[in-house]
Design a protein around this motif. Structure first.
Motif, PDB file in Angstrom:
ATOM      1  N   TYR A  14       0.901  -1.158   0.000  1.00 54.39           N
ATOM      2  CA  TYR A  14       0.000   0.000   0.000  1.00 54.39           C
ATOM      3  C   TYR A  14       0.934   1.201   0.000  1.00 54.39           C
ATOM      4  O   TYR A  14       1.563   1.479   1.027  1.00 54.39           O
ATOM      5  N   ILE A  19       3.411  -5.038   2.469  1.00 54.53           N
ATOM      6  CA  ILE A  19       2.596  -5.866   3.369  1.00 54.53           C
ATOM      7  C   ILE A  19       2.796  -7.360   3.111  1.00 54.53           C
ATOM      8  O   ILE A  19       3.022  -8.122   4.039  1.00 54.53           O
ATOM      9  N   ARG A  38      -2.588 -13.081  13.439  1.00 50.33           N
ATOM     10  CA  ARG A  38      -2.968 -11.966  14.317  1.00 50.33           C
ATOM     11  C   ARG A  38      -3.428 -10.780  13.473  1.00 50.33           C
ATOM     12  O   ARG A  38      -3.197 -10.742  12.268  1.00 50.33           O
ATOM     13  N   ASN A  39      -4.025  -9.778  14.137  1.00 48.47           N
ATOM     14  CA  ASN A  39      -4.449  -8.566  13.442  1.00 48.47           C
ATOM     15  C   ASN A  39      -3.260  -7.911  12.745  1.00 48.47           C
ATOM     16  O   ASN A  39      -2.159  -7.863  13.296  1.00 48.47           O
ATOM     17  N   GLY A  40      -3.527  -7.427  11.548  1.00 49.70           N
ATOM     18  CA  GLY A  40      -2.515  -6.643  10.837  1.00 49.70           C
ATOM     19  C   GLY A  40      -1.421  -7.460  10.168  1.00 49.70           C
ATOM     20  O   GLY A  40      -0.427  -6.914   9.690  1.00 49.70           O
ATOM     21  N   MET A  41      -1.578  -8.774  10.096  1.00 51.96           N
ATOM     22  CA  MET A  41      -0.514  -9.625   9.540  1.00 51.96           C
ATOM     23  C   MET A  41      -0.588  -9.771   8.023  1.00 51.96           C
ATOM     24  O   MET A  41       0.335 -10.283   7.397  1.00 51.96           O
ATOM     25  N   GLY A  42      -1.747  -9.387   7.446  1.00 47.16           N
ATOM     26  CA  GLY A  42      -1.852  -9.444   5.981  1.00 47.16           C
ATOM     27  C   GLY A  42      -2.886 -10.434   5.458  1.00 47.16           C
ATOM     28  O   GLY A  42      -2.900 -10.731   4.258  1.00 47.16           O
ATOM     29  N   LYS A  43      -3.782 -10.890   6.328  1.00 48.57           N
ATOM     30  CA  LYS A  43      -4.807 -11.852   5.874  1.00 48.57           C
ATOM     31  C   LYS A  43      -5.759 -11.184   4.867  1.00 48.57           C
ATOM     32  O   LYS A  43      -5.972 -11.703   3.775  1.00 48.57           O
ATOM     33  N   SER A  44      -6.323 -10.047   5.272  1.00 49.79           N
ATOM     34  CA  SER A  44      -7.269  -9.368   4.370  1.00 49.79           C
ATOM     35  C   SER A  44      -6.556  -8.921   3.097  1.00 49.79           C
ATOM     36  O   SER A  44      -7.139  -8.969   2.008  1.00 49.79           O
ATOM     37  N   THR A  45      -5.316  -8.496   3.224  1.00 48.56           N
ATOM     38  CA  THR A  45      -4.572  -8.056   2.038  1.00 48.56           C
ATOM     39  C   THR A  45      -4.365  -9.234   1.079  1.00 48.56           C
ATOM     40  O   THR A  45      -4.440  -9.067  -0.138  1.00 48.56           O
ATOM     41  N   GLU A  86     -15.006  -7.909   5.435  1.00 41.42           N
ATOM     42  CA  GLU A  86     -15.230  -7.438   6.813  1.00 41.42           C
ATOM     43  C   GLU A  86     -16.115  -6.201   6.695  1.00 41.42           C
ATOM     44  O   GLU A  86     -15.931  -5.394   5.781  1.00 41.42           O
ATOM     45  N   GLU A 162     -13.229 -12.624   8.132  1.00 42.13           N
ATOM     46  CA  GLU A 162     -13.729 -12.457   9.511  1.00 42.13           C
ATOM     47  C   GLU A 162     -15.204 -12.857   9.601  1.00 42.13           C
ATOM     48  O   GLU A 162     -16.060 -12.060   9.991  1.00 42.13           O
ATOM     49  N   LYS A 194     -10.647 -16.471  13.630  1.00 37.30           N
ATOM     50  CA  LYS A 194      -9.675 -16.703  14.699  1.00 37.30           C
ATOM     51  C   LYS A 194      -9.986 -17.951  15.510  1.00 37.30           C
ATOM     52  O   LYS A 194      -9.224 -18.323  16.387  1.00 37.30           O
TER      53      LYS A 194
HETATM   54  N1  LIG Z   1      -5.706   0.532   2.472  1.00 39.78           N
HETATM   55  C1  LIG Z   1      -4.610   0.451   3.237  1.00 39.78           C
HETATM   56  N2  LIG Z   1      -3.647   1.397   3.180  1.00 39.78           N
HETATM   57  C2  LIG Z   1      -2.523   1.311   3.922  1.00 39.78           C
HETATM   58  N3  LIG Z   1      -2.265   0.305   4.800  1.00 39.78           N
HETATM   59  C3  LIG Z   1      -3.181  -0.651   4.902  1.00 39.78           C
HETATM   60  C4  LIG Z   1      -4.398  -0.638   4.138  1.00 39.78           C
HETATM   61  N4  LIG Z   1      -5.113  -1.739   4.468  1.00 39.78           N
HETATM   62  C5  LIG Z   1      -4.393  -2.412   5.389  1.00 39.78           C
HETATM   63  N5  LIG Z   1      -3.234  -1.764   5.655  1.00 39.78           N
HETATM   64  C6  LIG Z   1      -2.180  -2.206   6.567  1.00 39.78           C
HETATM   65  O1  LIG Z   1      -1.676  -3.441   6.077  1.00 39.78           O
HETATM   66  C7  LIG Z   1      -1.368  -4.316   7.153  1.00 39.78           C
HETATM   67  C8  LIG Z   1      -2.087  -5.632   6.950  1.00 39.78           C
HETATM   68  O2  LIG Z   1      -3.479  -5.402   7.040  1.00 39.78           O
HETATM   69  P1  LIG Z   1      -4.568  -6.546   6.802  1.00 39.78           P
HETATM   70  O3  LIG Z   1      -5.903  -5.884   6.840  1.00 39.78           O
HETATM   71  O4  LIG Z   1      -4.200  -7.329   5.616  1.00 39.78           O
HETATM   72  O5  LIG Z   1      -4.353  -7.413   8.098  1.00 39.78           O
HETATM   73  P2  LIG Z   1      -5.183  -8.620   8.669  1.00 39.78           P
HETATM   74  O6  LIG Z   1      -4.209  -9.715   8.926  1.00 39.78           O
HETATM   75  O7  LIG Z   1      -6.335  -8.912   7.787  1.00 39.78           O
HETATM   76  O8  LIG Z   1      -5.661  -8.094  10.066  1.00 39.78           O
HETATM   77  P3  LIG Z   1      -7.093  -7.618  10.598  1.00 39.78           P
HETATM   78  O9  LIG Z   1      -7.619  -8.801  11.302  1.00 39.78           O
HETATM   79  O10 LIG Z   1      -6.717  -6.518  11.521  1.00 39.78           O
HETATM   80  O11 LIG Z   1      -7.888  -7.171   9.411  1.00 39.78           O
HETATM   81  C9  LIG Z   1      -1.743  -3.574   8.430  1.00 39.78           C
HETATM   82  O12 LIG Z   1      -0.597  -3.004   8.970  1.00 39.78           O
HETATM   83  C10 LIG Z   1      -2.713  -2.518   7.946  1.00 39.78           C
HETATM   84  O13 LIG Z   1      -2.650  -1.384   8.773  1.00 39.78           O
END
Ligand SMILES: Nc1ncnc2c1ncn2[C@@H]1O[C@H](COP(=O)(O)OP(=O)(O)OP(=O)(O)O)[C@@H](O)[C@H]1O
Length: 236
Positions: A14, A19, A38-45, A86, A162, A194
């Motif tokens: 991003y 990521i 865990r949160n923020g690890m990159g699952k949604s990405t 989500e 989620e 989770k």
């Molecule tokens: N649109 C965006 N722009 C910049 N950074 C982003 C964006 N979306 C997510 N991030 C960052 O990318 C990293 C991974 O986010 P992601 O949403 O993939 O995590 P996750 O594992 O799905 O966790 P969660 O359960 O919190 O959603 C995080 O540090 C988040 O802050």
């Protein structure tokens, strides 16, 4: 069994934030796969890279043997991929019935295994809410509507982000039951959640993402064998 999806070496950023660092895995047709972390690890990405919402800088996404890495998201949807994000994305001006009716379509092969009536059968709570606006629903009902909408597109690959986050235990239970029915209907499914216990029992394959890398992938037996490491990686 053939792979429905192959993800090779995804590098996703991003802006300047790097990521995903080479995420790779594959999913066989009909498989139910968990993505944990865990949160923020990159699952949604990871999900968004598969869907083209966060296209990878490099790496590839192969779906049913076709390289879809550079296809726009809507064209992926037309290839029978459905996504429940989500936050669920309900429209405040549409009723439950309208949400479902608008979503309903045959898939690219002309099949409609999931119909409006079937969705209401698996989510009886929605039947009581048909004339309510989407945003007047409880969190659990919104999630049911979001899954119902996705099913009505008759997907071959369903992606749930989620699926049960923040919902009451009873509602979670209902949603897991429906996910079991979806699995039994043969739809390939990726679930981010989770709840290791339920995922372990439901999914054939598990993927653990830590800081944008796949740190574990394997079947439920292998998940059990690596339980200590996985629980440690998920602990806050
Ligand atoms: N649109 C965006 N722009 C910049 N950074 C982003 C964006 N979306 C997510 N991030 C960052 O990318 C990293 C991974 O986010 P992601 O949403 O993939 O995590 P996750 O594992 O799905 O966790 P969660 O359960 O919190 O959603 C995080 O540090 C988040 O802050």
């Amino acid at each position: 069994m053939q792979n429905i999806l192959e993800v090779h070496g995804l590098q996703t950023l991003y802006g300047e934030s790097h990521i995903l660092h080479g995420v790779s895995f594959d999913i066989k047709s009909g498989e139910t796969v968990s993505i944990m972390g865990r949160n923020g690890m990159g699952k949604s990405t990871t999900l968004k890279s598969i869907l083209g919402i966060a296209p990878p800088r490099s790496g590839s996404v192969i779906y049913k043997g076709e390289d879809i890495t550079r296809l726009p998201t809507w064209k992926r949807m037309r290839r029978d991929i459905a996504y429940v994000p989500e936050g669920r994305g309900m429209f405040h001006n549409l009723t439950v019935k309208e949400h479902l009716q608008i979503a309903a379509r045959k898939n690219s092969r002309g099949d409609a295994n999931w119909t409006y009536d079937q969705v209401l059968e698996v989510f009886p709570r929605l039947t009581e809410r048909l004339t309510n606006k989407g945003t007047q629903l409880s969190g659990g009902e919104q999630q049911m509507l979001a899954i119902g909408r996705a099913l009505l597109t008759n997907p071959d690959l369903l992606i749930l982000d989620e699926a049960t986050e923040g919902l009451a235990p009873l509602i979670r239970k209902e949603i897991w039951q429906v996910i079991r029915q979806i699995k039994d209907s043969g739809v390939s499914t990726i679930i981010v959640d989770k709840n290791i216990k339920v995922l372990n029992e439901l999914c054939e394959k598990h993927i653990l993402i830590v800081k944008g890398k796949v740190m574990f992938q394997g079947d439920s037996r292998s998940l059990d064998d690596n339980k200590a490491f996985i629980e440690q990686s998920l602990a806050v």
